[in-house]
Design an enzyme around this catalytic site. Structure first.
Site, short mmCIF file in Angstrom:
data_model
loop_
_atom_site.label_atom_id
_atom_site.label_comp_id
_atom_site.label_asym_id
_atom_site.label_seq_id
_atom_site.Cartn_x
_atom_site.Cartn_y
_atom_site.Cartn_z
CD1 TRP A 337 72.79 27.64 10.29
CD2 TRP A 337 71.99 27.12 11.64
NE1 TRP A 337 71.27 27.49 10.36
CE2 TRP A 337 70.76 27.41 11.03
CE3 TRP A 337 71.95 26.55 14.13
CZ2 TRP A 337 69.62 27.42 12.30
CZ3 TRP A 337 70.22 27.28 14.12
CH2 TRP A 337 70.06 27.44 13.44
CG ASP A 338 71.90 24.14 7.14
OD1 ASP A 338 72.14 25.13 6.94
OD2 ASP A 338 71.74 24.30 6.57
CD GLU A 479 68.10 32.50 8.66
OE1 GLU A 479 69.85 32.90 8.11
OE2 GLU A 479 67.29 32.37 7.07
CE LYS A 593 64.06 31.53 6.88
NZ LYS A 593 65.79 31.73 6.50
CD GLN A 594 65.19 29.03 10.85
OE1 GLN A 594 65.60 29.15 9.47
NE2 GLN A 594 66.77 27.49 10.82
#
Length: 776
Positions: A337-338, A479, A593-594
């Site tokens: 998806w980046d 995630e 995580k992000q």
């Protein structure tokens, strides 16, 4: 200023990091930034875009080709390699304005004296199959020089071998290495030709050619004289069966490779280099972003742009950009998806042709997405979390090993990150808004959009008590928390997908009625527009809390342990242990995580007030571990959006320098994840342009709402909006927009003061600020 990175010593511990830092490429291949004498043990690699192979039951991954630029020099029997002889001096540099890698190394030699080796090389941006190098040698004492150069067929593989039936031979004055891939039987050919400029400098002994499977080397020797400079040039070419598929007139890969190096030698290094430089000047003219007042940021941002340009698929709409670019086989060379979320924006603003290639790749891989949806029992398209050439999912069910037991850990990246299909739809629609090119809908884009909407309709759960559709058992960008209910990011992207599906129907009926009729008929059995409309009206998307303004990341997230990040880090037992999954450190806590909710606020920033954005930035920022290179740029973007750019500036610099410093996570569990970080490179550009320069575009009107960090006096860059080219200069007191004279249409611009001005072709307009800093 701001165009070169270099190091002035050789450090063995930096070999892998420098392989990433000094990368070269042209979209067809990537050449790791190794020294010329390095081999597979030092991760030398020529990674081919879109060429994959599976060896036995191991992970499928990209194919690395033999290295046609391999060269080792000896003097008086002493090998002049930094791996065996400590150099007296050594410099390696990358000029990323012209994409030229240089090294200069000085060695002491037996019997006294010194030899200085200088080499430069490039992956041609003019001829994408071609690599070229120029060498010089200078000695301070007479000595016997031996040069071994040619093709190194010992290829670095993570899950190989991928090249079978390796053979080598001489062909038309060139050396040739051929092989076939194991899975698909795809031919791979590398040709090499070396030309010496020694005629007036001494007698060159006849070359001895050694052929060993895929390795093909020449051994030259010369009695070098003090004070003389000796020069030679190398040309290497790579072709695969994909390049000649379906067209016998093109010749075989080995024929094409030999012809290419022969033609290169006839043209000469200087002319090839000039053509390469001109192509790079053209690329930079469309993409260079100038920062005034901050040289460190300028260097890092240009370097980030360079990393994007060397991996852009300029030739094919069947190739996209893998998560680690073309720096090797990490992450299986898969497209994540980046691409849509972190790289596509750069190309939308600078090179819409490449942006179209990226989205056509998703259209070409629709069948793989359909098959994945069917595998899980759904209709529609469930795109691969890790997508390769066919669109089948390369992501395994056990992606990480437990560092304590060595046992595979069940992860749910593949199964539950359903937002990937919404990310694809988001990218398609962004392409249409930015370019006005809605022909992509008739070229398969509409089918992708409707199939993704159909998948979400089947995946969603209708809660009869609450009378709403919910998205249960999903994993969002964070995630560390798998299989959660109503992840805010996922729900917002699915909502957008449904809206786009309905807008697609209107646009297709209006512009391409014949295509609409044919395609709509294939969806006649449903679910289709009526069902999409119903689901859109009743889809639950988490909203800000009325009191705190915080958007809960997913159901019951706020019930988790609220442990400070510093305290959680103290619980770490093994430096490489995975924080997510069933037993991860972060699983039962609020540590993420992000960027997740904050990423959603960036994507849909017009929907939320400044107060909501700031409340969520302040809530989630201290709880974010930034375990992914995708995270930091989003916090920089969001901080700029709320008018507090200096809050996010350290995150911008962390993102922009990730491949310069090499300071990134190298392992998840015992899985090596090193390589370059193109999503972070794209994120650095996003933070600078969409954040600090404050540029946004809705398809009709561009808005400029800058928030320059301290030290930045201005930002200047070119952009392409709906096919029209503009140059923007954003200063602290005013903005200047210059429209190219050849523009086909005018675009409206809105400055900080709220004034909307039409910028017709050839015009220059200035927009003054009411104040020189938001949030002041």
């Amino acid at each position: 200023m701001g165009w070169t990175v270099s190091e002035h010593s050789f450090e063995p511990g930096r070999i892998t990091a420098n392989g990433n830092k000094y990368m070269a490429g042209n979209g067809y291949l990537g050449f790791r930034g190794v020294l010329e004498e390095f081999g597979k043990e030092q991760l030398a690699a020529v990674t081919l875009a879109g060429v994959y192979d599976r060896s036995g039951s191991q992970w499928r991954e990209p194919v690395n080709a033999p290295n046609g630029l391999y060269t080792v020099v000896s003097a008086n029997g002493c090998k002049l390699s930094v791996l065996e002889t400590e150099p007296l001096a050594h410099t390696q540099s990358l000029d990323f304005r012209s994409a030229i890698n240089r090294r200069e190394t000085m060695f002491g030699i037996p019997g006294g004296g010194r030899v200085t080796l200088t080499a430069e090389r490039f992956a041609s941006m003019d001829q994408h199959h071609l690599l070229a190098a120029s060498w010089t040698l200078h000695c301070t004492a007479d000595c016997r020089i031996e040069i071994t150069t040619g093709i190194d067929g010992a290829v670095w593989d993570i899950n190989g071998p991928h090249l079978l039936e390796q053979q080598s031979r001489s062909a038309g004055g060139a050396l040739l290495s051929t092989a076939v891939t194991g899975e698909l039987g795809l031919p791979v050919a590398v040709a090499e030709l070396t030309v010496f400029g020694l005629a007036e400098q001494g007698e060159l002994a006849d070359a001895v050619i050694v052929l060993d499977r895929g390795t093909a080397l020449r051994h030259f020797s010369i009695d070098a004289k003090v004070g003389e400079t000796y020069t030679w040039w190398k040309y290497a070419a790579v072709y695969t069966g994909l390049d000649t598929q379906g067209d016998p007139a093109k010749g075989s890969p080995d024929e094409r490779a030999v012809q290419t190096v022969q033609a290169a030698a006839a043209t000469g290094y200087a002319s090839l280099l000039e053509a390469h430089r001109l192509k790079w000047e053209e690329r930079w003219s469309r993409s260079d972003c100038v920062i005034e007042g901050d040289e460190e940021a300028q260097l890092a941002l240009r370097y980030s742009i360079y990393q994007l340009l060397i991996i852009a698929p300029v030739q094919s709409e069947r190739v996209s950009i893998p998560a680690r670019g073309l720096s090797g086989q990490v992450y299986k060379g898969a497209v994540f998806w980046d691409t849509e979320m972190f790289m596509l924006p750069f190309f939308l603003h600078s090179d819409p042709g490449i942006a179209r290639n990226l989205m056509m790749y998703r259209i070409q891989t629709l069948d793989g997405a359909r098959q994945k949806a069917a595998e899980y029992g759904y209709l529609g398209a469930f795109y691969a979390w890790e997508s390769q050439d066919s669109g089948d999912d390369a992501c395994t069910l056990f992606n990480v090993n437990d560092v304590f037991t060595g046992r595979p850990m069940r992860t749910y990246f593949r199964d539950k990150q359903i937002h990937i299909s919404a990310d694809v739809v988001h990218g398609l629609w962004q392409y249409i808004l930015f370019t006005g090119d809605d022909s992509i809908l008739a070229d398969g884009g509409a089918e992708v959009i409707w199939e993704c909407a159909r998948f979400f309709y089947y995946y969603a759960y209708y809660n009869p008590v609450k009378q709403r559709y919910e998205l249960l058992d999903v994993t969002g960008p964070d995630e560390y928390h798998e299989r959660v209910n109503n992840n805010a990011f996922t729900s917002a992207l699915v909502q957008e997908t449904l809206k786009i599906a309905l807008q697609t129907a209107e646009r297709l009926q209006d512009k391409y009625p014949a295509a609409y009729t044919v395609l709509a008929e294939s969806f006649a059995d449903g679910p289709f527009l009526d069902e999409f409309t119903a689901m859109l009206a009743q889809l639950y998307v988490p909203q800000p809390d009325p009191e705190t303004l915080v958007i809960e990341q997913f159901d019951r997230y706020l019930k988790l342990e609220d442990v400070p990040l510093t305290e959680l880090k103290q619980r770490v037992i093994h430096p490489n242990e995975y924080w997510g999954g069933g037993n991860g450190l972060a699983t039962t806590t609020r540590i993420l995580k992000q960027a997740d909710v904050v990423l959603m606020l960036h994507l849909f920033r017009d929907r939320y007030s400044r107060e909501v954005k700031q409340a969520n930035w302040e809530f989630y920022e201290p709880r974010t571990e930034h375990g992914s290179s995708l995270s930091s740029c989003i916090y920089a973007l969001a901080a700029a959006d709320i008018g507090l750019p200096d809050w996010g500036y350290p995150y911008f610099m962390r993102t922009a320098t990730i491949d310069l410093t090499g300071e990134s996570k190298q392992y998840v569990g015992d899985l090596y994840i090193g390589g370059t970080h193109p999503a972070a490179n794209g994120g650095a550009w996003m933070a600078a342009v969409l954040g600090y320069a404050g540029l946004s575009f809705d398809g009709e009107t561009a808005r400029l709402q800058p928030a320059l960090p301290q030290g930045w006096s201005a930002v200047e860059l070119p952009v392409v909006l709906r096919g029209s080219s503009f140059r923007l200069r954003i200063g602290r007191e005013e903005i200047t927009v210059t429209a190219a004279a050849g523009n086909s249409e005018a675009v409206s611009f809105v400055g900080f003061g709220g004034e909307t001005v039409l910028c017709p072709p050839g015009a220059i307009l200035e927009l003054a600020f009411q104040s020189n800093q938001r949030g002041a």
